[in-house]
Enzyme design. Structure first.
Site, PDB file in Angstrom:
ATOM      1  N   ASP A   1       0.819  -1.217   0.000  1.00  0.00           N
ATOM      2  CA  ASP A   1       0.000   0.000   0.000  1.00  0.00           C
ATOM      3  C   ASP A   1       0.854   1.270   0.000  1.00  0.00           C
ATOM      4  O   ASP A   1       0.642   2.178   0.820  1.00  0.00           O
ATOM      5  CB  ASP A   1      -0.917   0.025   1.253  1.00  0.00           C
ATOM      6  CG  ASP A   1      -1.673  -1.263   1.480  1.00  0.00           C
ATOM      7  OD1 ASP A   1      -2.103  -1.882   0.493  1.00  0.00           O
ATOM      8  OD2 ASP A   1      -1.833  -1.650   2.657  1.00  0.00           O
TER       9      ASP A   1
ATOM     10  N   GLU B   1     -11.330   0.024  -3.064  1.00  0.00           N
ATOM     11  CA  GLU B   1     -10.470   0.575  -1.996  1.00  0.00           C
ATOM     12  C   GLU B   1      -9.284   1.278  -2.643  1.00  0.00           C
ATOM     13  O   GLU B   1      -9.231   1.444  -3.856  1.00  0.00           O
ATOM     14  CB  GLU B   1      -9.999  -0.535  -1.043  1.00  0.00           C
ATOM     15  CG  GLU B   1      -9.150  -1.602  -1.702  1.00  0.00           C
ATOM     16  CD  GLU B   1      -8.825  -2.779  -0.786  1.00  0.00           C
ATOM     17  OE1 GLU B   1      -9.286  -2.845   0.355  1.00  0.00           O
ATOM     18  OE2 GLU B   1      -8.089  -3.670  -1.258  1.00  0.00           O
TER      19      GLU B   1
HETATM   20  O1  FUB Z   1      -3.094  -3.547   3.690  1.00  0.00           O
HETATM   21  C1  FUB Z   1      -4.380  -3.778   4.180  1.00  0.00           C
HETATM   22  C2  FUB Z   1      -5.408  -3.480   3.148  1.00  0.00           C
HETATM   23  O2  FUB Z   1      -5.177  -4.292   1.989  1.00  0.00           O
HETATM   24  C3  FUB Z   1      -5.381  -2.079   2.611  1.00  0.00           C
HETATM   25  O3  FUB Z   1      -5.914  -1.129   3.487  1.00  0.00           O
HETATM   26  C4  FUB Z   1      -6.111  -2.272   1.354  1.00  0.00           C
HETATM   27  O4  FUB Z   1      -6.044  -1.207   0.451  1.00  0.00           O
HETATM   28  C5  FUB Z   1      -5.486  -3.547   0.823  1.00  0.00           C
HETATM   29  O5  FUB Z   1      -4.298  -3.294   0.136  1.00  0.00           O
END
Ligand code: FUB
Length: 327
Positions: free
Chosen positions: A12, A228
């Site tokens: 991320d 997301e």
């Molecule tokens: O790293 C945890 C979660 O996985 C992140 O918040 C999301 O975007 C995904 O990458």
């Protein structure tokens, strides 16, 4: 391309250029005994490191500035330090991070430092009115600052269909709206106060339009709907909102004339990588544009053990993002 960081698992990546250096604010993945599920419980991270470099050439040195914040430092956090971001304003640096509060609800917190590499001191409580995950902050040319956020399934965005701050437990878990004609849930945006510590007013839902209809992208359009990993960057006066499509594993972008949208879907920036999640940032450095992202090649495909990578991106004359240099 080899991972940028090999001695730890990182994911991320939110990259920014501060004082002529690239600073990377990633999640710090770790091994866990937690059983894999579609709620993402196995992503059980407990601290953040900051990294920096003065060159993005292959083999360039990336400095690990060490742990800058951990679960135990933050009074309101119970677990799961997920994808962070950072911003600077008024000579201070701000680290924004999502985590579950003591009731198990994802909130977004902020920690303040004097230098881009920290250390960062967390505020006592989370940002009032914040919920869900994946904060991405953007400071516009006029100094106005915005935070984009949200994530479906384990990220709990679908629990707020009755309104901001109304958490509907019945939508908890790997669920989202579906059905003919049902619009997709949009990510959220909130303007930040001058001190960068709160929302100035209530957060709003962002609209992402399908170019062929001019209507909202539909919930069942899993190849294009927001899941997301929100990110915002500006190129030639246009606002580029990019995001992950989650279970279809693309990074896509949409373009608009205002930082709060509406945005019209523009295409894909990254095809599926090894591993379930995909998450990125986009930054200009030394007149070249870079996509920071992650995959699971270093761990041999373990979904929650990811590594940060980079890839150069380009724009066509009409502002489309492409991954090969146009002729
Ligand atoms: O790293 C945890 C979660 O996985 C992140 O918040 C999301 O975007 C995904 O990458």
């Amino acid at each position: 391309m080899a991972p940028l960081i090999k001695h730890l698992y990182t994911a991320d990546p939110s990259a920014h250029v501060f004082n002529g250096r690239v600073y990377i604010y990633p999640s710090h993945d770790r091994e866990t005994d937690i059983k894999f599920n579609d709620n993402g419980d196995q992503y059980d991270m407990a601290d953040y490191h900051v990294f920096s470099t003065d060159s993005l050439d292959p083999e360039s040195e990336v400095i690990d500035h060490g742990v800058v914040l951990k679960t135990d430092d933050v009074p309101w956090v119970s677990k799961q330090l997920w994808a962070p971001d950072a911003a600077t304003k008024n000579g201070k640096y701000y680290l924004y991070f999502p985590a579950r509060d003591k009731e198990g609800i994802f909130r977004i917190g902020v920690a303040v430092g004097d230098k881009p590499e920290g250390p960062f001191k967390p505020e006592e409580s989370y940002i009032k009115g914040s919920y869900s995950i994946d904060p991405a902050t953007f400071v516009d040319d006029d100094g106005s600052a915005y935070m984009y956020f949200g994530g479906l399934w384990g990220g709990q965005l679908q629990c707020y269909q009755k309104g901001n701050n109304i958490f509907d437990e019945s939508w908890s878990g790997p669920k989202e709206p579906s059905g003919e004609g049902v619009p997709a849930l949009g990510p959220r945006v909130g303007k930040l106060t001058e001190d960068m510590l709160q929302f100035e007013s209530e957060v709003q839902e962002i609209t992402i339009l399908a170019p062929e209809t001019g209507e909202k992208i539909l919930a069942d359009d899993h190849d294009r709907r927001f899941f997301e990993a929100a990110w915002m960057h500006k190129y030639q006066g246009k606002y580029y909102f990019s995001y992950s499509t989650g279970d279809s594993h693309y990074i896509c972008y949409a373009v608009g004339d205002s930082p709060i949208g509406p945005f019209t879907y523009g295409g894909r920036i990254l095809e599926p990588v090894l591993g379930w999640t995909t998450h990125h940032s986009i930054v200009e450095f030394k007149r070249r544009w870079w996509l920071f992202h992650h995959d699971c090649e270093l761990s041999g495909g373990v979904d929650h053990l990811r590594s940060v990578k980079i890839k150069e991106i380009f724009y066509t004359k009409d502002g489309k993002i492409v991954t090969e240099k146009p002729e």
